[in-house]
Scaffold this motif. Structure first.
Motif, mmCIF file in Angstrom:
data_model
loop_
_atom_site.group_PDB
_atom_site.id
_atom_site.type_symbol
_atom_site.label_atom_id
_atom_site.label_comp_id
_atom_site.label_asym_id
_atom_site.label_seq_id
_atom_site.Cartn_x
_atom_site.Cartn_y
_atom_site.Cartn_z
ATOM 1 N N ASN A 135 -1.422 -4.690 5.281
ATOM 2 C CA ASN A 135 -2.421 -4.356 6.284
ATOM 3 C C ASN A 135 -2.707 -2.860 6.180
ATOM 4 O OD1 ASN A 135 -3.965 -3.772 8.527
ATOM 5 N ND2 ASN A 135 -2.746 -4.998 9.937
ATOM 6 N N SER A 136 -3.882 -2.516 5.696
ATOM 7 C CA SER A 136 -4.207 -1.122 5.412
ATOM 8 C C SER A 136 -5.263 -0.547 6.347
ATOM 9 C CB SER A 136 -4.694 -0.993 3.958
ATOM 10 O OG SER A 136 -3.710 -1.414 3.045
ATOM 11 N N GLN A 137 -5.495 -1.192 7.462
ATOM 12 C CA GLN A 137 -6.543 -0.722 8.358
ATOM 13 C C GLN A 137 -6.308 0.716 8.809
ATOM 14 O OE1 GLN A 137 -7.527 -3.330 11.614
ATOM 15 N NE2 GLN A 137 -8.631 -1.745 12.736
ATOM 16 N N ASN A 190 0.809 -1.216 0.000
ATOM 17 C CA ASN A 190 0.000 0.000 0.000
ATOM 18 C C ASN A 190 0.843 1.267 0.000
ATOM 19 O OD1 ASN A 190 0.987 0.123 2.626
ATOM 20 N ND2 ASN A 190 -0.910 -0.652 3.543
ATOM 21 N N SER A 191 2.140 1.156 -0.301
ATOM 22 C CA SER A 191 3.022 2.320 -0.215
ATOM 23 C C SER A 191 2.628 3.416 -1.199
ATOM 24 C CB SER A 191 4.483 1.910 -0.442
ATOM 25 O OG SER A 191 4.642 1.303 -1.714
ATOM 26 N N GLY A 192 2.147 3.038 -2.395
ATOM 27 C CA GLY A 192 1.742 4.035 -3.375
ATOM 28 C C GLY A 192 0.594 4.884 -2.879
ATOM 29 N N PHE A 193 -0.401 4.261 -2.258
ATOM 30 C CA PHE A 193 -1.529 5.010 -1.730
ATOM 31 C C PHE A 193 -1.136 5.781 -0.477
ATOM 32 C CE2 PHE A 193 -5.732 5.103 0.569
ATOM 33 C CZ PHE A 193 -6.273 6.113 -0.219
ATOM 34 N N GLN A 194 -0.247 5.216 0.327
ATOM 35 C CA GLN A 194 0.249 5.941 1.502
ATOM 36 C C GLN A 194 0.876 7.273 1.110
ATOM 37 O OE1 GLN A 194 2.938 3.327 3.585
ATOM 38 N NE2 GLN A 194 1.351 2.600 4.983
ATOM 39 N N SER A 202 0.449 13.323 1.336
ATOM 40 C CA SER A 202 0.730 14.564 0.615
ATOM 41 C C SER A 202 0.046 15.747 1.290
ATOM 42 C CB SER A 202 0.262 14.446 -0.838
ATOM 43 O OG SER A 202 0.940 13.404 -1.500
ATOM 44 N N ASP A 203 0.514 16.963 0.972
ATOM 45 C CA ASP A 203 -0.065 18.163 1.563
ATOM 46 C C ASP A 203 -1.565 18.239 1.317
ATOM 47 O OD1 ASP A 203 2.431 18.908 2.371
ATOM 48 O OD2 ASP A 203 2.777 20.332 0.749
#
Length: 418
Positions: free
Chosen positions: A68-70, A9-13, A18-19
């Protein structure tokens, strides 16, 4: 966790950190609602800079059992939906960025075999995930066949997300053999009884709708949500007026100026939609202006505006003056080569984001000041000298008129004071 199979999930993180991040996670409520139904095949097309890849990464982060994206989703809008926990990180996800595959294959001198290359890469990860099922040397090089084999052995099904799905149609416009091989791959993945077995959800996103052959779509089982008719997904196309108002308050920016520069896209369900990338840059820079970057679509704008098609020059000049032009969008073949009429060009420019479309009046128009400047720039650097001269003359006339009005106002003021 893999690169293509069950990505992290690093791309969505990165997007969330972001600002400026606008919460569009309620889209997941919609995709959860079509899982395992006849409506589970979705193609969502948007222009560049309208958040397509962020949405694809959001879906991968939510569905993939590889992370784990909870903590990412529980405080967002989707966190209040009853379906939220049922599907969170509980699915096998295959994520394919076709632009990335094309770039790597071209770098290796394998562009002609890019369709085979991307299947090979995904199958390699599937072999690691399913060694007992895919252990023999005679494993097929066809991804649809491999997914069917996994389903038949274990009952595992997949959510398949394809970003930049139309990349090969846009960037390899003249290679019909490559395009046909790619369409055959997509048909194998998503059409027919095998796809009914192993696909829980298919989500494709790109700039163009699904390619047509004559009057029929190459993938006619897909529900399409486009810049011409985004249907129930209209609020996810870009930033809404309410979202832009909030950003203007936060960053102390003039809302009316933001509306002038970046509004103008309009749909039945959402009347004002703003270009998200441009709004974001304006807020972060504390300055309004033209943030529409020069990409291959800008070159396309110049190319198609220079085409000698009946009525195109007149339509462009009318729209530069603020008018709307009626068109028939139905003849467009959803590619960048089968252009036969003025309406085909104008329909393509809708999908590229250079024109907005009023579906009730069936008319196109230039949506805002940012895009108007792009048109003027394209006209002045293109081959249509007569149109460039008209635009230059029009700009000068506007300037002279404003100068005259200013001069008149000054005279009137001094007359009153005297």
């Amino acid at each position: 966790m893999g690169i293509f199979l069950n990505p992290g999930n690093s791309g969505f993180q990165s997007a969330v950190r972001s600002d400026i991040y606008i919460d569009k996670t309620k889209l997941i409520q919609f995709t959860n609602g079509v899982l395992d139904t006849e409506q589970r095949f979705l193609c969502v097309s948007r222009p560049r800079r309208f958040g397509k890849s962020v949405t694809a990464k959001m879906l991968a982060a939510y569905y993939s059992c590889g992370c784990n994206s909870q903590s990412l989703f529980e405080k967002m809008d989707i966190g209040n939906d009853p379906s939220y926990r049922q599907e969170l990180n509980r699915n096998n996800v295959i994520y394919m960025d076709i632009q990335w595959f094309r770039s790597v294959a071209r770098g290796k001198g394998q562009l002609k075999n890019v369709v085979g290359y991307m299947q090979e890469q995904v199958i390699e990860e599937l072999k690691q995930r399913y060694p007992d099922v895919l252990s023999s040397d005679g494993i097929s090089s066809s991804l649809p066949e491999v997914l069917l084999r996994i389903y038949n052995a274990l009952g595992d099904r997949f959510i398949i997300i394809i970003d930049e799905w139309d990349c090969l149609f846009r960037e390899e416009k003249e290679d019909s053999g490559l395009q046909e091989a790619y369409i055959d791959f997509l048909r194998g993945m998503f059409k027919g009884q095998p796809a009914e077995e192993f696909v829980r959800l298919a989500y494709m996103t790109g700039i163009l709708p699904v390619k047509k052959y004559g009057t029929q779509s190459a993938l006619n089982n897909f529900d399409e949500y486009t810049m011409i008719n985004p249907l129930i997904l209209a609020e996810y196309v870009g930033f809404t007026e309410g979202e832009v108002r909030q950003l203007c308050r936060k960053y102390r920016m003039d809302f009316q100026e933001a509306k002038k520069w970046y509004d103008g896209y309009t749909f039945k369900r959402v009347r004002s939609v703003y270009s998200p990338s441009s709004v974001t840059r304006a807020m972060r820079n504390r300055e309004f202006g033209n943030y529409w970057t020069e990409t291959e679509t800008y070159e396309s704008l110049k190319f198609y505006m220079d085409m000698d098609l009946d009525g195109l020059k007149s339509a462009l000049f009318q729209m530069l003056g603020g008018a709307r032009c009626r068109i028939d969008t139905g003849t467009f073949q959803n590619d960048m080569t089968s252009i036969k009429s003025r309406d085909d060009v104008l329909t393509l420019l809708i999908h590229l984001g250079y024109l907005a479309y009023d579906s009730e009046k069936k008319a196109v128009f230039i949506p805002n000041e940012e895009i108007r400047q792009e048109f003027v720039r394209a006209v002045k650097t293109g081959r249509r000298g007569e149109l460039a001269r008209l635009v230059t003359a029009s700009d000068q006339l506007l300037k002279d008129t404003l100068d005259l009005k200013l001069h008149s106002c000054v005279i009137e003021r001094y007359a009153r004071e005297a």
